[in-house]
Scaffold this motif. Sequence first.
Motif, mmCIF file in Angstrom:
data_model
loop_
_atom_site.group_PDB
_atom_site.id
_atom_site.type_symbol
_atom_site.label_atom_id
_atom_site.label_comp_id
_atom_site.label_asym_id
_atom_site.label_seq_id
_atom_site.Cartn_x
_atom_site.Cartn_y
_atom_site.Cartn_z
ATOM 1 N N ILE A 119 57.470 25.149 32.636
ATOM 2 C CA ILE A 119 58.296 25.819 33.639
ATOM 3 C C ILE A 119 57.672 25.560 35.001
ATOM 4 O O ILE A 119 56.464 25.353 35.110
ATOM 5 C CB ILE A 119 58.428 27.338 33.383
ATOM 6 N N GLU A 120 58.500 25.535 36.016
ATOM 7 C CA GLU A 120 57.983 25.396 37.372
ATOM 8 C C GLU A 120 58.124 26.725 38.083
ATOM 9 O O GLU A 120 59.193 27.340 38.071
ATOM 10 C CB GLU A 120 58.715 24.311 38.144
ATOM 11 N N ILE A 121 57.017 27.171 38.675
ATOM 12 C CA ILE A 121 57.011 28.425 39.425
ATOM 13 C C ILE A 121 56.382 28.150 40.782
ATOM 14 O O ILE A 121 55.211 27.760 40.862
ATOM 15 C CB ILE A 121 56.213 29.539 38.701
ATOM 16 N N ASN A 122 57.144 28.321 41.825
ATOM 17 C CA ASN A 122 56.652 28.193 43.202
ATOM 18 C C ASN A 122 55.809 26.945 43.439
ATOM 19 O O ASN A 122 54.730 27.004 44.020
ATOM 20 C CB ASN A 122 55.871 29.445 43.607
ATOM 21 N N GLY A 123 56.293 25.820 42.973
ATOM 22 C CA GLY A 123 55.634 24.564 43.269
ATOM 23 C C GLY A 123 54.564 24.112 42.290
ATOM 24 O O GLY A 123 53.911 23.104 42.514
ATOM 25 N N VAL A 124 54.363 24.837 41.211
ATOM 26 C CA VAL A 124 53.379 24.448 40.191
ATOM 27 C C VAL A 124 54.097 24.337 38.854
ATOM 28 O O VAL A 124 54.869 25.217 38.474
ATOM 29 C CB VAL A 124 52.217 25.463 40.079
ATOM 30 N N LEU A 163 50.463 33.868 42.535
ATOM 31 C CA LEU A 163 49.348 32.950 42.809
ATOM 32 C C LEU A 163 49.773 31.484 42.910
ATOM 33 O O LEU A 163 49.033 30.659 43.457
ATOM 34 C CB LEU A 163 48.270 33.095 41.738
ATOM 35 N N SER A 164 50.935 31.132 42.400
ATOM 36 C CA SER A 164 51.371 29.734 42.392
ATOM 37 C C SER A 164 51.380 29.083 43.772
ATOM 38 O O SER A 164 50.914 27.940 43.916
ATOM 39 C CB SER A 164 52.734 29.596 41.716
ATOM 40 N N PRO A 165 51.879 29.733 44.830
ATOM 41 C CA PRO A 165 51.851 29.074 46.147
ATOM 42 C C PRO A 165 50.424 28.761 46.622
ATOM 43 O O PRO A 165 50.193 27.718 47.234
ATOM 44 C CB PRO A 165 52.538 30.076 47.076
#
Length: 180
Positions: A119-124, A163-165
């Motif tokens: 899955i992609e969350i905020n750029g990760v 924390l992803s960003p």
Amino acid sequence: MATAVAVPVVVVLLVLIRLFGPGSGDDGSGDGPVADVSGATPSQRDDSPVEVETPEITPEADAACPALMSQLPLEVVGETSRRVDSDSPYVYAWGDPASVLVCGADAPAGFVVGGPQLIEINGVQWFVDTTDPTVNVFTGVDRTVPVQISVPSSTDAALVTALSPTIAATIPFTEPQPAG
């Protein structure tokens, strides 16, 4: 000139007396708010250390992880930081039960590029392992070093989302590579 200085001082004193003097309490008893001035600072940080086993520190982790570690917040999604007992300086924890971040983690077993557990969350791009019923393990697979966040299964992934960003901004992107 003296009158110009005295008037503001008197006004400040009257305001202070009104706020903290006799009769300032809600019930009219004169027992207004009382502050604890003992010098003790209440702490919401859990001082019991979280024990975390980590892989050996690689040169890639030494190069990439300090930037991330310096940007991690003391509190995230309402969870305060925890002390960590680990051989690596690239580990951080929040909350009780603890959510644990490991920078420079091992690549996740079973990772397949484009697989259903991504899955992609905020750029990760995260590989999510839910095989342990007590913890969900998110491993960032599109960074120069894997970043792993273990979250108790009794909570949601809000910490990973928050924390992803920071991870995206501090650990350089690389094309995901399958586990070797």
